[in-house]
Design a protein around this motif. Structure first.
Motif, PDB file in Angstrom:
ATOM      1  N   LYS A   7      -4.571  -2.003  -5.324  1.00 24.94           N
ATOM      2  CA  LYS A   7      -5.455  -0.845  -5.587  1.00 24.94           C
ATOM      3  C   LYS A   7      -4.810   0.673  -5.657  1.00 24.94           C
ATOM      4  O   LYS A   7      -4.962   1.412  -6.520  1.00 24.94           O
ATOM      5  CB  LYS A   7      -6.736  -0.789  -4.760  1.00 24.94           C
ATOM      6  N   PRO A   8      -3.940   0.959  -4.690  1.00 22.37           N
ATOM      7  CA  PRO A   8      -3.261   2.027  -4.958  1.00 22.37           C
ATOM      8  C   PRO A   8      -2.366   2.333  -6.333  1.00 22.37           C
ATOM      9  O   PRO A   8      -2.388   3.349  -6.616  1.00 22.37           O
ATOM     10  CB  PRO A   8      -2.328   2.197  -3.532  1.00 22.37           C
ATOM     11  N   GLU A  49      -2.927   5.200  -9.226  1.00 25.39           N
ATOM     12  CA  GLU A  49      -1.729   5.854  -9.347  1.00 25.39           C
ATOM     13  C   GLU A  49      -1.617   5.955 -11.059  1.00 25.39           C
ATOM     14  O   GLU A  49      -1.234   6.948 -11.631  1.00 25.39           O
ATOM     15  CB  GLU A  49      -0.491   5.565  -8.694  1.00 25.39           C
TER      16      GLU A  49
END
Length: 253
Positions: free
Chosen positions: A192-193, A197
């Motif tokens: 998810k990060p 991004e």
């Protein structure tokens, strides 16, 4: 104050109804839906009906139903000299078949009833047959969002195609990525990060300059290793996208 009637109860209609009920510049005078049980929750907030002959007077009638039903549904409306618009991205304005003035009020966003959205940031694309109706739609759009655009039917169809690529197709790739994680007992949360991004990056970079990965690098060894780990369907998608990326950047596999 702009008087509005919403015709429909799907995801777009649901969120638009919710917004207009709180909008001090708009009076939502009525909501129509063929299945009235889907709009019963509104009975203490505005007028509801499942009968087109019972429609009240309004300045704008917004049709928010499935695209393939717009033409036939609009032909049943007897609203001469009234402004009738639809919210479809891929339906031309002239597909409205009512004897009314015609327009489009397209909200460029993905809507799910379970998620709240910030309407002030949603782009709204408007089109109308006359300057008078365009100004009215623009006034309505400005009361909802800070992002408003004049887009004709041909442009809107292309915009909708682009939206399918950046939204629907990308979400399907999330689904495939989630599948691969589940099959290998990996938490999808780890990705998810990276997803966030990637999305945030194009707020400062053009997509052409934001691309990374093995296809961009023409890393054939990694690409071949990946394809051996995938199902036939996943291989087809992986290979097609890899070829498109390498062609975009002038590299050969």
């Amino acid at each position: 104050m702009i008087k509005v009637i919403i015709l429909g109860a799907g995801n777009v209609a649901f969120h638009l109804t919710t917004n207009l009920l709180k909008n001090i510049e708009v009076k939502l005078v009525q909501v129509y839906n063929r299945d009235i049980t889907k709009i019963q929750y509104l009975k203490n907030q505005t007028s509801i009906t499942n009968n087109l002959t019972d429609l009240k007077e309004a300045d704008i009638y917004i049709i928010s139903i499935p695209d393939n039903a717009i033409s036939n549904f609009s032909s049943k409306l007897e609203l001469k000299n009234k402004l009738v618009v639809h919210t479809s991205g891929c339906t031309a304005m002239n597909e409205l078949q009512s004897n009314s003035n015609k327009g489009v009020f397209y909200l460029v966003q993905s809507f799910s009833k379970e998620r709240k959205v910030d309407f002030s940031k949603i782009p709204i694309c408007i089109e109308a047959e006359t300057d008078k109706d365009f100004k009215l739609l623009k006034k309505l759009a400005k009361s909802i969002s800070n992002n408003n655009y004049s887009i004709n039917s041909k442009q809107r169809e292309s915009l909708h195609i682009a939206a399918v690529f950046v939204n629907n197709f990308v979400n399907h790739l999330y689904y495939i990525g989630n599948q691969i994680c589940e099959e290998n007992k990996i938490s999808f949360e780890i990705l998810k990060p990276l997803i966030l991004e990637t999305a945030n990056k194009i707020t400062s970079l053009d997509p052409i300059n934001a691309q990374t990965g093995p296809a961009m690098r023409n890393d054939t060894k990694t690409i071949e290793k990946h394809t051996t780990k995938l199902t036939v369907n996943q291989q087809e998608i992986y290979t097609l996208l890899t070829k498109s990326i390498t062609k975009t950047y002038g590299k050969k596999l």
